[in-house]
Design an enzyme around this catalytic site. Structure first.
Site, PDB file in Angstrom:
ATOM      1  N   ARG A 109       0.829  -1.193   0.000  1.00 15.26           N
ATOM      2  CA  ARG A 109       0.000   0.000   0.000  1.00 15.26           C
ATOM      3  C   ARG A 109       0.867   1.248   0.000  1.00 15.26           C
ATOM      4  NH1 ARG A 109       1.733   3.403   4.298  1.00 15.26           N
ATOM      5  NH2 ARG A 109       1.183   2.557   6.329  1.00 15.26           N
ATOM      6  N   GLU A 124      -6.854   7.468   8.007  1.00 18.23           N
ATOM      7  CA  GLU A 124      -5.717   8.230   8.548  1.00 18.23           C
ATOM      8  C   GLU A 124      -5.196   9.230   7.521  1.00 18.23           C
ATOM      9  OE1 GLU A 124      -2.609   5.955  10.381  1.00 18.23           O
ATOM     10  OE2 GLU A 124      -1.089   7.334   9.663  1.00 18.23           O
ATOM     11  N   ARG A 177      -5.462   5.821   0.874  1.00 13.15           N
ATOM     12  CA  ARG A 177      -4.553   4.689   0.958  1.00 13.15           C
ATOM     13  C   ARG A 177      -4.862   3.828  -0.255  1.00 13.15           C
ATOM     14  NH1 ARG A 177      -2.427   3.465   6.195  1.00 13.15           N
ATOM     15  NH2 ARG A 177      -1.516   5.439   6.966  1.00 13.15           N
ATOM     16  N   CYS A 219       0.931  11.056   9.256  1.00 15.23           N
ATOM     17  CA  CYS A 219       1.885  10.535  10.245  1.00 15.23           C
ATOM     18  C   CYS A 219       3.302  10.558   9.646  1.00 15.23           C
ATOM     19  CB  CYS A 219       1.518   9.108  10.629  1.00 15.23           C
ATOM     20  SG  CYS A 219       2.665   8.380  11.817  1.00 15.23           S
ATOM     21  N   THR A 256       5.646   8.617  10.066  1.00 16.31           N
ATOM     22  CA  THR A 256       6.175   7.277   9.761  1.00 16.31           C
ATOM     23  C   THR A 256       5.837   6.868   8.331  1.00 16.31           C
ATOM     24  OG1 THR A 256       4.155   6.141  10.458  1.00 16.31           O
ATOM     25  CG2 THR A 256       5.844   6.541  12.151  1.00 16.31           C
ATOM     26  N   ARG A 266       4.074   0.598   2.419  1.00 16.65           N
ATOM     27  CA  ARG A 266       4.227  -0.526   3.336  1.00 16.65           C
ATOM     28  C   ARG A 266       3.923  -1.790   2.527  1.00 16.65           C
ATOM     29  NH1 ARG A 266       3.994  -1.411   8.846  1.00 16.65           N
ATOM     30  NH2 ARG A 266       2.978   0.555   9.392  1.00 16.65           N
ATOM     31  N   ARG A 322       4.053  -6.994  13.470  1.00 13.97           N
ATOM     32  CA  ARG A 322       2.832  -6.525  14.124  1.00 13.97           C
ATOM     33  C   ARG A 322       1.823  -7.663  14.206  1.00 13.97           C
ATOM     34  NH1 ARG A 322       0.928  -1.198  11.131  1.00 13.97           N
ATOM     35  NH2 ARG A 322       0.448  -2.699   9.494  1.00 13.97           N
ATOM     36  N   GLU A 368      -1.027  -2.441  13.631  1.00 14.51           N
ATOM     37  CA  GLU A 368      -0.337  -1.953  14.822  1.00 14.51           C
ATOM     38  C   GLU A 368      -1.204  -2.067  16.080  1.00 14.51           C
ATOM     39  OE1 GLU A 368      -1.523   2.479  13.481  1.00 14.51           O
ATOM     40  OE2 GLU A 368       0.455   2.156  14.274  1.00 14.51           O
TER      41      GLU A 368
HETATM   42  P1  ADP Z   1      -1.029   1.372   8.953  1.00 15.34           P
HETATM   43  O1  ADP Z   1       0.268   1.302   8.229  1.00 15.34           O
HETATM   44  O2  ADP Z   1      -1.631   2.727   8.985  1.00 15.34           O
HETATM   45  O3  ADP Z   1      -0.981   0.679  10.282  1.00 15.34           O
HETATM   46  P2  ADP Z   1      -1.749  -0.638   7.134  1.00 15.34           P
HETATM   47  O4  ADP Z   1      -1.547  -0.086   5.783  1.00 15.34           O
HETATM   48  O5  ADP Z   1      -0.709  -1.519   7.705  1.00 15.34           O
HETATM   49  O6  ADP Z   1      -2.090   0.529   8.128  1.00 15.34           O
HETATM   50  O7  ADP Z   1      -3.129  -1.447   7.137  1.00 15.34           O
HETATM   51  C1  ADP Z   1      -3.456  -2.181   8.280  1.00 15.34           C
HETATM   52  C2  ADP Z   1      -4.572  -3.136   7.866  1.00 15.34           C
HETATM   53  O8  ADP Z   1      -4.142  -3.911   6.733  1.00 15.34           O
HETATM   54  C3  ADP Z   1      -4.912  -4.136   8.972  1.00 15.34           C
HETATM   55  O9  ADP Z   1      -6.309  -4.354   8.926  1.00 15.34           O
HETATM   56  C4  ADP Z   1      -4.216  -5.396   8.521  1.00 15.34           C
HETATM   57  O10 ADP Z   1      -4.951  -6.537   8.901  1.00 15.34           O
HETATM   58  C5  ADP Z   1      -4.238  -5.299   7.011  1.00 15.34           C
HETATM   59  N1  ADP Z   1      -3.086  -5.987   6.416  1.00 15.34           N
HETATM   60  C6  ADP Z   1      -1.810  -5.581   6.467  1.00 15.34           C
HETATM   61  N2  ADP Z   1      -1.025  -6.460   5.798  1.00 15.34           N
HETATM   62  C7  ADP Z   1      -1.851  -7.435   5.310  1.00 15.34           C
HETATM   63  C8  ADP Z   1      -1.649  -8.617   4.544  1.00 15.34           C
HETATM   64  N3  ADP Z   1      -0.434  -8.987   4.113  1.00 15.34           N
HETATM   65  N4  ADP Z   1      -2.735  -9.375   4.242  1.00 15.34           N
HETATM   66  C9  ADP Z   1      -3.969  -9.007   4.653  1.00 15.34           C
HETATM   67  N5  ADP Z   1      -4.226  -7.899   5.389  1.00 15.34           N
HETATM   68  C10 ADP Z   1      -3.173  -7.129   5.707  1.00 15.34           C
HETATM   69  N1  DAR Z   2      -0.392   4.822  16.574  1.00 12.24           N
HETATM   70  C1  DAR Z   2       0.609   5.881  16.508  1.00 12.24           C
HETATM   71  C2  DAR Z   2       1.167   5.998  15.069  1.00 12.24           C
HETATM   72  C3  DAR Z   2       2.184   4.953  14.717  1.00 12.24           C
HETATM   73  C4  DAR Z   2       2.398   4.807  13.222  1.00 12.24           C
HETATM   74  N2  DAR Z   2       1.218   4.168  12.595  1.00 12.24           N
HETATM   75  C5  DAR Z   2       0.371   4.837  11.815  1.00 12.24           C
HETATM   76  N3  DAR Z   2       0.616   6.063  11.454  1.00 12.24           N
HETATM   77  N4  DAR Z   2      -0.724   4.236  11.406  1.00 12.24           N
HETATM   78  C6  DAR Z   2       1.728   5.598  17.517  1.00 12.24           C
HETATM   79  O1  DAR Z   2       2.483   6.530  17.770  1.00 12.24           O
HETATM   80  O2  DAR Z   2       1.812   4.490  18.012  1.00 12.24           O
END
Ligand code: ADP
Ligand code: DAR
Length: 397
Positions: A167, A266, A270, A312, A314, A321, A350, A355
Site C-alpha cells: 500500500r 488516517e 490509501r 503521520c 512514519t 508498506r 505486528r 499496529e
Molecule cells: P497502517 O500502516 O496505517 O498501520 P496498514 O496499511 O498496515 O495501516 O493497514 C493495516 C490493515 O491492513 C490491517 O487491517 C491489517 O490486517 C491489514 N493488512 C496488512 N497487511 C496485510 C496482509 N499482508 N494481508 C492481509 N491484510 C493485511
Molecule cells: N499509533 C501511533 C502511530 C504509529 C504509526 N502508525 C500509523 N501512522 N498508522 C503511535 O504513535 O503508536
C-alpha cells in the site's frame, strides 16, 4: 539643576524603561509576531499553552517509550509552544495523541503539511530515528517503482505466507490533514475520489462504498477480512482525526477485492493491492499500474525534501508498506527473537490486524519499517529480501 542633568536623567529613565520592556517581553510573552513563511501567525492562546504545559509535564513524568517523549525536550518544547502554522495548528495539535496515549510508538502527527516545517525541531529528530537515519539535511529520492519483474513469489509452495499486500498513502493537494478538515471538505474529497476512481478500467474497475449508510454487518465483515480500516482507533481519535465520522469516509474496491482505496481514514487516500498467497510481484505490479493511473487524475501533495506528504511522519517519503500475513511457528515461539531478527532486515512485526494488535492463530503482519531515504522499489525489495531470510531461518529450525 544644571542643563546636562536635565537632559541625562530623562534619557536614562526612558532607556531603562525600554530595556525592561524588551526583557519582559523576550523572556515571558510569546513573540509579538512569529512569522511563518513570511505570513504573520497569531499568538497561541493561553488555554492552549496551559494544556501544552500540562501535557508536557505528564509526558515527562511518564515511562512512555514513544519517540515523542524521547525528542520533546524542554528546550524543544519552549522553542515550539508559541508557534502556529497558517492553518492555525499548534504544537498541541501535533502531540496530543502521544500525550493521551502514552503507549504510542511515535506519538506525533502533522495536522497540516506546514507543521513539518514550523515544528521541524521536533519532527526532524523523530523522522531521523524512525526512518533509519534520514537526517534533516537529507533529501528523499524521486519516485521510482523500479523493475517489477525482478520480484517474485515469496512462498510458491504456500507453506508460510497467507497473504501479501502493498500500500501507499497520498494526500490531495489543496487540503490540510484530518484535524483541520471541515465536514464540507471531507464530503468534497469523497466526491472527488469516488468520481475519479469510477474511471478505472480493466482489473482495477470497481465501486466506491461510502461508510455512511454501510450496514454494520458489511462493515465488520470487510474489517475482519482485512479489506477495510478498523473504526475508533484511539490514537487517531486523540489526534482529532475522526471528527464528523463517518462523513467523507469510504472504501473503493474492484470485483476481487485485490485493488482497494481507503478514503479519509488516517490519510486522504490509501491505495492498496493485496491477494492471498505470496506473489509479491503480481501484487506490486497491480499497485504500480493503479497509482500511475490515478496520479494522472488527482494532484497529490509532494515535498522536495520529504517526498509524498502524509498525516503521520512514519509514512512520509515513499509512503509504501509492503507486508505479508505470515505463519512462522518456530521463529514466533520466541517473539522477542523474531522481532530481533526482523529488525536486522528493517522489518516491523505486528499483530494480525496491524499496529497495536496481537497475532491471531499465529498470523503476523510483517512489513518494511522505513519509508524514507529509499525508493519505492527499495522499500518493497527490503521486505522481499527480509521475508525470504525469515522463511529460510524458519526452515532450518
Ligand atoms: P497502517 O500502516 O496505517 O498501520 P496498514 O496499511 O498496515 O495501516 O493497514 C493495516 C490493515 O491492513 C490491517 O487491517 C491489517 O490486517 C491489514 N493488512 C496488512 N497487511 C496485510 C496482509 N499482508 N494481508 C492481509 N491484510 C493485511
Ligand atoms: N499509533 C501511533 C502511530 C504509529 C504509526 N502508525 C500509523 N501512522 N498508522 C503511535 O504513535 O503508536
Amino acid at each position: 539643576m544644571n542643563y546636562k542633568l536635565k537632559v541625562t536623567i530623562p534619557v536614562v529613565v526612558c532607556g531603562g524603561a525600554v530595556l525592561a520592556y524588551y526583557l519582559i517581553r523576550r523572556f515571558t510573552l510569546p513573540p509579538l509576531d512569529s512569522r511563518v513563511d513570511g505570513k504573520a501567525a497569531a499568538m497561541v492562546d493561553a488555554a492552549t499553552i496551559e494544556k501544552l504545559e500540562a501535557g508536557f509535564s505528564k509526558l515527562q513524568a511518564s515511562d512512555s517509550k514513544s519517540l515523542l517523549k524521547k525528542y520533546l525536550t524542554k528546550e524543544v518544547f519552549d522553542a515550539l509552544k508559541n508557534k502556529k502554522t497558517s492553518f492555525g495548528s499548534t504544537l498541541l495539535d501535533c502531540i496530543q495523541s502521544g500525550v493521551e496515549n502514552l503507549d504510542s510508538g511515535v506519538g506525533i502527527y502533522a495536522p497540516d503539511a506546514e507543521a513539518y516545517t514550523v515544528f521541524a525541531d521536533l519532527f526532524d529528530p523523530i523522522i531521523e530515528d524512525y526512518h533509519n537515519g534520514f537526517k534533516k539535511t537529507d533529501k528523499h529520492p524521486a519516485k521510482n517503482w523500479g523493475d517489477v519483474e525482478t520480484l517474485g513469489n515469496l512462498d510458491p509452495a504456500g507453506e508460510f505466507v497467507v497473504s501479501t499486500r502493498v500500500r501507499c498513502g497520498r494526500s490531495m493537494e489543496g487540503y490540510p490533514f484530518n484535524p483541520c478538515l471541515t465536514e464540507a471538505q471531507y464530503k468534497e474529497m469523497e466526491e472527488k475520489v469516488a468520481s475519479t476512481l469510477s474511471g478505472l478500467e480493466g482489473e482495477l474497475k470497481g465501486t466506491f462504498y461510502p461508510l455512511t449508510g454501510m450496514s454494520k454487518e458489511t462493515q465488520q465483515q470487510l474489517i475482519d477480512d482485512h479489506f477495510l480500516f478498523k473504526e475508533g482507533d484511539r490514537f487517531l481519535q486523540a489526534a482529532n482525526a475522526c471528527r464528523f465520522w463517518p462523513s467523507g469516509r469510504g472504501i473503493y474496491h474492484n470485483e476481487n477485492k485485490t485493488f482497494l482505496v481507503w478514503c479519509n481514514e488516517e490519510d486522504h487516500l490509501r491505495l492498496i493491492s493485496m491477494q492471498m498467497g505470496g506473489d509479491l510481484k503480481q501484487v506490486y505490479k497491480r499497485l504500480v499500474t493503479a497509482v500511475n493511473d490515478i496520479e494522472k487524475r488527482i494532484p497529490f501533495s509532494h515535498d522536495d525534501r520529504l517526498g509524498f506528504l502524509t498525516f503521520c511522519p512514519t509514512n512520509l517519503g515513499t509512503t509504501v508498506r509492503a507486508s505479508v500475513h505470515i505463519k512462522l511457528p518456530k521463529l514466533a515461539a520466541d517473539k522477542a527473537k523474531l522481532e530481533e531478527i526482523a529488525s536486522k532486515y528493517h522489518l516491523q512485526v505486528r499483530g494480525t490486524r496491524g499496529e497495536h494488535t496481537e497475532a491471531e492463530g499465529g498470523v503476523y503482519d510483517i512489513s518494511n519499517k522505513r519509508r524514507m531515504g529509499l525508493t519505492e522499489y527499495d522499500a518493497v525489495k527490503e521486505m522481499y529480501d527480509g521475508i525470504a531470510e525469515l522463511i529460510k531461518i524458519e526452515k532450518t529450525l
